[in-house]
Design a protein around this motif. Structure first.
Motif, PDB file in Angstrom:
ATOM      1  N   ILE A   1       0.707  -1.215   0.015  1.00  0.00           N
ATOM      2  CA  ILE A   1       0.070  -0.148  -0.048  1.00  0.00           C
ATOM      3  C   ILE A   1       1.020   1.144   0.194  1.00  0.00           C
ATOM      4  O   ILE A   1       0.725   2.184  -0.513  1.00  0.00           O
ATOM      5  CB  ILE A   1      -0.873   0.054   1.251  1.00  0.00           C
ATOM      6  N   GLU A   2       1.945   1.161   0.736  1.00  0.00           N
ATOM      7  CA  GLU A   2       2.791   2.266   0.908  1.00  0.00           C
ATOM      8  C   GLU A   2       3.310   2.742  -0.702  1.00  0.00           C
ATOM      9  O   GLU A   2       3.311   3.868  -0.706  1.00  0.00           O
ATOM     10  CB  GLU A   2       4.163   2.125   1.614  1.00  0.00           C
ATOM     11  N   GLY A   3       3.822   1.568  -1.454  1.00  0.00           N
ATOM     12  CA  GLY A   3       4.076   1.829  -2.649  1.00  0.00           C
ATOM     13  C   GLY A   3       2.893   2.705  -3.542  1.00  0.00           C
ATOM     14  O   GLY A   3       3.182   3.038  -4.684  1.00  0.00           O
ATOM     15  N   ASN A   4       1.678   2.126  -3.482  1.00  0.00           N
ATOM     16  CA  ASN A   4       0.621   2.574  -4.067  1.00  0.00           C
ATOM     17  C   ASN A   4      -0.213   3.611  -3.642  1.00  0.00           C
ATOM     18  O   ASN A   4      -1.361   3.789  -3.935  1.00  0.00           O
ATOM     19  CB  ASN A   4      -0.144   1.367  -4.197  1.00  0.00           C
ATOM     20  N   LYS A   5       0.432   4.374  -2.715  1.00  0.00           N
ATOM     21  CA  LYS A   5      -0.366   5.367  -1.889  1.00  0.00           C
ATOM     22  C   LYS A   5      -1.249   6.425  -2.812  1.00  0.00           C
ATOM     23  O   LYS A   5      -2.320   6.753  -2.675  1.00  0.00           O
ATOM     24  CB  LYS A   5       0.627   6.177  -1.119  1.00  0.00           C
ATOM     25  N   SER A   6      -0.364   6.723  -3.934  1.00  0.00           N
ATOM     26  CA  SER A   6      -1.302   7.791  -4.776  1.00  0.00           C
ATOM     27  C   SER A   6      -2.262   7.316  -5.447  1.00  0.00           C
ATOM     28  O   SER A   6      -3.380   7.977  -5.553  1.00  0.00           O
ATOM     29  CB  SER A   6      -0.048   8.362  -5.682  1.00  0.00           C
ATOM     30  N   GLN A   7      -2.532   6.001  -5.649  1.00  0.00           N
ATOM     31  CA  GLN A   7      -3.551   5.453  -6.116  1.00  0.00           C
ATOM     32  C   GLN A   7      -4.944   5.495  -5.341  1.00  0.00           C
ATOM     33  O   GLN A   7      -6.020   6.062  -5.523  1.00  0.00           O
ATOM     34  CB  GLN A   7      -3.406   4.133  -6.681  1.00  0.00           C
ATOM     35  N   PHE A   8      -4.506   5.066  -3.991  1.00  0.00           N
ATOM     36  CA  PHE A   8      -5.451   5.409  -2.983  1.00  0.00           C
ATOM     37  C   PHE A   8      -5.835   6.616  -2.832  1.00  0.00           C
ATOM     38  O   PHE A   8      -7.155   6.988  -2.544  1.00  0.00           O
ATOM     39  CB  PHE A   8      -4.881   4.392  -1.658  1.00  0.00           C
ATOM     40  N   ILE A   9      -4.938   7.618  -2.724  1.00  0.00           N
ATOM     41  CA  ILE A   9      -5.226   9.035  -2.383  1.00  0.00           C
ATOM     42  C   ILE A   9      -6.291   9.348  -3.565  1.00  0.00           C
ATOM     43  O   ILE A   9      -7.068   9.968  -3.222  1.00  0.00           O
ATOM     44  CB  ILE A   9      -4.153   9.837  -2.295  1.00  0.00           C
ATOM     45  N   GLU A  10      -5.934   9.296  -4.776  1.00  0.00           N
ATOM     46  CA  GLU A  10      -6.727   9.503  -5.956  1.00  0.00           C
ATOM     47  C   GLU A  10      -8.255   9.098  -5.609  1.00  0.00           C
ATOM     48  O   GLU A  10      -9.422   9.663  -5.974  1.00  0.00           O
ATOM     49  CB  GLU A  10      -6.219   9.133  -7.014  1.00  0.00           C
ATOM     50  N   GLU A  11      -8.312   7.844  -5.231  1.00  0.00           N
ATOM     51  CA  GLU A  11      -9.502   7.300  -5.134  1.00  0.00           C
ATOM     52  C   GLU A  11     -10.408   7.906  -4.055  1.00  0.00           C
ATOM     53  O   GLU A  11     -11.480   8.092  -4.106  1.00  0.00           O
ATOM     54  CB  GLU A  11      -9.489   5.730  -4.844  1.00  0.00           C
ATOM     55  N   LEU A  12      -9.520   8.037  -2.955  1.00  0.00           N
ATOM     56  CA  LEU A  12     -10.342   8.859  -1.782  1.00  0.00           C
ATOM     57  C   LEU A  12     -10.919  10.327  -2.294  1.00  0.00           C
ATOM     58  O   LEU A  12     -11.897  10.438  -1.833  1.00  0.00           O
ATOM     59  CB  LEU A  12      -9.333   8.746  -0.611  1.00  0.00           C
ATOM     60  N   ILE A  13     -10.043  10.740  -3.191  1.00  0.00           N
ATOM     61  CA  ILE A  13     -10.413  12.227  -3.468  1.00  0.00           C
ATOM     62  C   ILE A  13     -11.596  12.090  -4.381  1.00  0.00           C
ATOM     63  O   ILE A  13     -12.756  12.615  -4.494  1.00  0.00           O
ATOM     64  CB  ILE A  13      -9.245  13.092  -4.186  1.00  0.00           C
ATOM     65  N   LEU A  14     -11.719  10.866  -5.302  1.00  0.00           N
ATOM     66  CA  LEU A  14     -12.580  10.709  -6.443  1.00  0.00           C
ATOM     67  C   LEU A  14     -13.763  10.423  -5.384  1.00  0.00           C
ATOM     68  O   LEU A  14     -14.992  10.933  -5.919  1.00  0.00           O
ATOM     69  CB  LEU A  14     -12.125   9.584  -7.239  1.00  0.00           C
ATOM     70  N   GLN A  15     -13.601   9.856  -4.353  1.00  0.00           N
ATOM     71  CA  GLN A  15     -15.180   9.547  -3.657  1.00  0.00           C
ATOM     72  C   GLN A  15     -15.465  10.926  -2.912  1.00  0.00           C
ATOM     73  O   GLN A  15     -16.395  10.721  -2.028  1.00  0.00           O
ATOM     74  CB  GLN A  15     -14.827   8.428  -2.708  1.00  0.00           C
ATOM     75  N   GLY A  16     -14.787  11.832  -3.043  1.00  0.00           N
ATOM     76  CA  GLY A  16     -15.331  13.041  -2.281  1.00  0.00           C
ATOM     77  C   GLY A  16     -14.523  13.605  -1.070  1.00  0.00           C
ATOM     78  O   GLY A  16     -15.021  14.449  -0.449  1.00  0.00           O
TER      79      GLY A  16
END
Lengths: 294, 489
Positions: free
Chosen positions: A81-96
Motif C-alpha cells: 500500500i505504501e508503494g501505491n499510496k497515490s492510487q488510494f489517495i486519488e480514489e479517496l479524493i474521487l469518492q469526495g
C-alpha cells in the motif's frame, strides 16, 4: 495531437483470490455530485455463499501457518500500500474526500496494519496461561482463531474502516468475508488488489460490494460463519443481525462501539474478541520411586 | 478376529457389602423459600413445586416458585446492593467474604454431598469427592482474584458489569452455582441465581451459607422455579448480564431474547464430545477413561465423551475390554459408597434417554447394555453402548445427556479429525495415544474448548472451561473466567 483517452477501471468483487463480477449480474452506478464515476457490483446471496465457502476452505492452511509467517504477510500488505499510496489517495479524493484527509487516512491505514502485523506471535504469550491445577496434570490455555468471520465494514472511513475491520480478525488465523462501505466502495476493491498481491492465500479475505440491508442478513444467518464483526450505524439492521446470529450461536462483536480513527483502537483486546480459548490437559506421571530434593 | 480375544472372567459379578451413607443427622426442611435481600422469603403468589428424590420418586421437599414480582424483588435487591455497600467495598474486603463461603462449604461438605445425592440421584462417591470439593475450591480460587484484577488485564481498568442473572442446570447443582457465583462476586457484581427446578436444595443450602458468611443483603439472591422463572430473569430490563448453563436449544432462545439489548452473556451449552483411541494408546487406561467419560454422573454431563472413535486395528480388543469393564459397574442406590451409576435425574430425562435408545436400535445400530437388576422404583438406566454406528445416526449427532455411548471406528488421523469435528458442538474432546506429537496434533486440530489428552472429565477452578461453536461462548474457570464478568472498555 489528440488528448489521450483514459483507461477506466472496472471494479469487481474479490472471492477466493479471483475478481469475478457478481453472479447476479446486477450493478449500480456510483455517482459523486451527480456525476457517474464507476459501476459497482450489487452482489447477491449467492456471492455471500461463495465467499463463505472460499473463506472456509482457506481457514486450515491460513490458521496453521506460523504466527511469524502471518506477521510477515500482513507487513507485506502495508509495504505494498505504501508503494501505491497515490492510487488510494486519488480514489479517496474521487469518492469526495479532501486531499488532506485522504493523505491522513492512507497514512493511518498503513500504520494500523504495521501495528497489528506485530501481534500474531504475541497474543498467546500475553493472553494464554499455564494453569496450576490441583491434580497431577499439565494444563494450559491458548487462544485460537474462531474460523470464518463475517465483517460489515463502516460506511465512513472506507479504507481505514475496512482495514481496521479485517486485519485484527485475520491476524490470528481467521478468514473473512467483508461487506464494504456501500457509498464509498472503490478503495475496497483496490485493497483487494493489494491483498491479492501480498502472499495472502486465496480465500483468506473476500470482499463484496452491494446493499448492506440485503447482504448483511445473509451473513448473519449463514450456518458456516463462526463470528461477526459488525460496524453498522443502522440500529435496526444491527439488532436483526444479533437476532439472526443466534441460529448457530455466532459470536457477534459490535465494532461500532470503537472509534476507528482513534489510535486507542490499536489494541490486542479487539484481536482477542475473535479468538477462542482452548484448554488442554495431560497427565504428569507420578513417579513414587524417585526423589527430587537437590 | 474377535473370537481370539478372550473375555475377562470375573466369576460373575463381584459382591460388595453395601456401605450406605447415613442420612440420620440430616435435616431437610419441608419447604424452602426464596432467598432475596439476605432473607428467606415466601413467594408473593405462594406457589410451590415438589422436589422429587429420583431414586424412589418420593417428594423430598417443596420449593418456592418465583413469579414476576419475586424476580423484580430479587433484581431490585441485587441492584441496590450493587449501588450500595458491595459496589463500594474494596476488592480485599470482597475477597474475605468469598473466602468465608469457601470455608463454610468445606465445613458442611458432608451434609451438602448427601443432599446433592438425595435430590439429584448422583452417586455419593461423586458428590463427596468431586461436586462439593470443587464448589469450595472454586470460591477459594476466585476469592483471591478480587483484589488482583488489574494484573489480569494489561492496560485496562476492569469494572464490574452490575447485576448478573445466572441460570444453572441440574447435573452439578452446587458446583454450577459455585462456577457462576464465585467469579461474579470476585469481579464485584451482584447476583440473581436460578437453580434448576429438579435440584434446588443445595443452592438454598448455599444461600444459608452465604447468610452465615454475612454477605451484605442482596449481593446474592437465589430464586427457584422452572423455565418460566428463568425467562423472567433473562428478560428483566435491569439485568446487565446473563450467564447460562444448559441446553443449546435454550441457549439459542436466550440469545434471541437478549439481542438488541445491552445485556452481555456467557453460554455454556451442550456437547457431543469425541473420545478418540489410537492403536498406540495405553488401552487399559483409555478404557477406564472412556468409562469415566460417558458414565460419570449417569452421562448427565455436557462434556461427556459420548462419541467413541476406536482405531480399527485395536477395535476388537478395546470393545472387549470396554464391555468387560461395563459389566463391573454397580448401578443402584447412590447413597451406597460402592455405587458407580446412580439414578437418572428425572422422569423426563429418563424418557429422553429411552427415546434415544429406541432410535439407536431403530436406526440399525447394535445395542449392548449392562446386564443388571435395576431398583423397582425410581429412574434408572443401565450403561449402554452402541456399535455399528455411522456419522448420520441420531445417537451419534444429538446430545442424549445419559449413559449412552456411540462407538465408531477410523483408520487414519485425518479421518478421525474430520469425523470428530463433524458436529455443530465443540465443548470438549478426548484423545488417547502414547505418542506426544500425535496428542499435540490432535489437541490443535480438534475444534473444542477443552481437550483431554490421556485423561477425561477433569475439572479445576484454575482451568478455563467452555465451548466452541454451538457449545456456547465465554469461559468459566481460571484467568479466562474473569473477563466475562468485567467491563474492559
Amino acid at each position: 495531437m489528440s488528448q489521450r483517452i483514459k483507461v477506466l477501471k472496472t471494479y469487481k468483487i474479490f472471492i477466493n483470490g479471483k475478481f469475478p463480477r457478481t453472479e447476479s449480474g446486477r450493478y449500480t452506478q456510483l455517482k459523486i455530485d451527480n456525476l457517474p464515476i464507476a459501476n459497482v457490483c450489487l452482489s447477491s446471496r449467492k456471492d455471500v455463499r461463495n465467499a463463505v465457502l472460499s473463506a472456509r476452505n482457506a481457514f486450515e492452511s491460513w490458521s496453521s501457518k506460523s504466527a511469524y509467517n502471518r506477521s510477515q504477510i500482513l507487513y507485506r500488505i502495508a509495504e505494498i500500500i505504501e508503494g501505491n499510496k497515490s492510487q488510494f489517495i486519488e480514489e479517496l479524493i474521487l469518492q469526495g474526500e479532501d486531499s488532506k484527509k485522504a493523505i491522513l487516512e492512507i497514512d493511518q491505514s498503513i500504520d494500523r496494519i504495521i501495528y497489528f502485523a506485530g501481534w500474531p506471535d504475541k497474543i498467546n504469550p500475553i493472553f494464554g496461561s499455564v494453569n496450576p491445577v490441583a491434580s497431577s496434570h499439565f494444563n494450559f490455555t491458548i487462544l485460537e482463531p474462531m474460523g470464518v468471520v463475517g465483517i460489515v465494514a463502516p460506511e465512513e472511513n472506507s479504507l481505514l474502516g475496512l482495514i481496521s475491520s479485517i486485519i485484527p480478525v485475520i491476524l490470528s488465523g481467521n478468514t473473512c468475508l467483508a461487506i464494504v462501505s456501500e457509498k464509498l466502495p472503490l478503495c475496497a476493491i483496490s485493497l483487494a488488489e493489494v491483498i491479492s498481491n501480498s502472499d495472502v492465500p486465496n480465500g483468506v479475505v473476500n470482499i463484496i460490494t452491494g446493499s448492506k440491508d440485503e447482504l448483511a442478513p445473509h451473513i448473519a444467518q449463514h450456518m458456516d460463519v463462526n463470528a461477526l464483526g459488525i460496524n453498522i450505524d443502522n440500529k435496526e439492521l444491527k439488532n436483526k443481525m444479533f437476532f439472526q446470529a443466534s441460529n448457530n450461536l455466532k459470536r457477534v462483536v459490535d465494532v461500532s462501539k470503537y472509534n476507528i480513527e482513534d489510535s486507542n483502537f490499536e489494541s490486542p483486546y479487539i484481536v482477542k474478541k475473535f479468538m477462542e480459548a482452548k484448554t488442554t490437559w495431560h497427565p504428569i506421571e507420578k513417579d513414587f520411586t524417585s526423589t527430587n530434593n537437590y | 478376529m474377535s473370537s481370539k480375544i478372550k473375555s475377562l472372567n470375573y466369576n460373575g459379578k463381584w459382591d460388595f457389602s453395601s456401605s450406605i451413607e447415613s442420612i440420620e443427622n440430616l435435616s431437610i426442611l419441608k419447604e424452602y423459600q426464596l432467598f432475596i435481600n439476605g432473607k428467606f422469603q415466601k413467594p408473593v403468589d405462594k406457589k410451590y413445586f415438589p422436589s422429587i428424590n429420583p431414586t424412589n420418586e418420593q417428594q423430598l421437599t417443596r420449593i418456592a416458585k418465583a413469579e414476576s414480582k419475586d424476580v423484580d424483588l430479587a433484581v431490585n435487591s441485587a441492584r441496590a446492593a450493587f449501588n450500595g455497600q458491595w459496589g463500594k467495598i474494596s476488592g480485599k474486603e470482597r475477597a474475605k467474604y468469598i473466602y468465608r463461603i469457601a470455608r463454610i462449604i468445606q465445613e458442611k461438605s458432608k451434609e451438602l454431598a448427601i443432599v446433592e445425592t438425595l435430590d439429584g440421584g448422583k452417586p455419593i462417591r461423586e458428590s463427596r469427592d468431586i461436586d462439593i470439593p470443587l464448589a469450595a475450591a472454586h470460591f477459594f480460587y476466585y476469592a483471591g482474584w478480587s483484589d488482583k484484577l488489574k494484573y489480569a488485564f494489561p492496560n485496562k481498568t476492569p469494572k464490574p458489569l452490575g447485576v448478573v442473572g445466572q441460570i444453572i442446570p441440574w447435573n452439578f447443582p452446587l458446583m454450577m452455582a459455585a462456577w457462576k457465583i464465585a467469579p461474579a462476586l470476585a469481579t464485584g457484581n451482584t447476583v440473581v441465581l436460578k437453580p434448576a427446578e429438579s435440584t434446588s436444595v443445595t443452592a438454598l443450602l448455599l444461600a444459608e451459607i452465604i447468610k452465615e458468611a454475612e454477605l451484605p443483603p442482596g449481593v446474592v439472591n437465589i430464586i427457584t422455579g422452572d423455565g418460566s422463572t428463568g425467562n423472567l430473569l433473562v428478560n428483566h430490563s435491569d439485568v446487565n448480564k446473563i450467564a447460562f448453563t444448559g441446553s443449546t436449544e435454550v441457549g439459542k432462545s436466550i440469545m434471541e431474547s437478549i439481542s438488541g439489548t445491552n445485556k452481555r452473556s456467557t453460554m455454556e451449552l451442550g456437547g457431543k464430545a469425541a473420545n478418540i483411541i489410537f492403536e498406540d494408546a495405553p488401552l487399559d487406561q483409555a478404557v477406564e477413561g472412556v468409562i469415566n467419560g460417558i458414565f460419570f454422573n449417569q452421562g448427565h454431563v455436557c462434556c461427556a465423551g459420548s462419541r467413541l472413535f476406536i482405531q480399527e486395528s485395536v477395535y476388537d480388543v478395546v470393545l472387549r475390554k470396554l464391555k468387560d469393564r461395563m459389566q463391573s459397574l454397580l448401578v443402584g442406590n447412590p447413597l451406597d459408597k460402592n455405587t458407580d451409576i446412580g439414578a437418572v435425574n428425572s422422569k423426563q430425562q429418563l424418557s429422553t434417554i429411552h427415546k434415544y435408545i429406541d432410535i439407536g436400535v431403530k436406526e440399525g445400530a447394535d445395542i449392548f447394555q449392562l446386564n443388571c437388576e435395576l431398583p423397582k422404583s425410581g429412574y434408572w438406566c443401565p450403561p449402554t453402548l452402541f456399535t455399528n454406528v455411522s456419522q448420520s445416526h441420531r445417537i451419534a449427532k444429538e446430545e442424549i445427556f445419559g449413559p449412552v455411548l456411540a462407538v465408531q471406528t477410523f483408520r487414519t488421523t485425518q479421518e478421525v479429525i474430520n469425523k470428530a469435528n463433524n458436529t455443530p458442538y465443540g465443548l470438549s474432546a478426548g484423545v488417547w495415544t502414547d505418542k506426544g506429537s500425535k496428542a499435540f496434533n490432535l489437541a490443535a486440530k480438534l475444534k473444542a474448548g477443552v481437550i483431554w489428552a490421556n485423561t477425561y472429565n477433569k475439572f479445576d477452578p484454575t482451568s478455563p472451561f467452555g465451548g466452541y461453536k454451538e457449545s456456547g461462548h465465554g469461559r468459566e474457570g481460571g484467568l479466562h473466567g474473569l473477563s466475562p464478568y468485567l467491563n474492559l472498555e
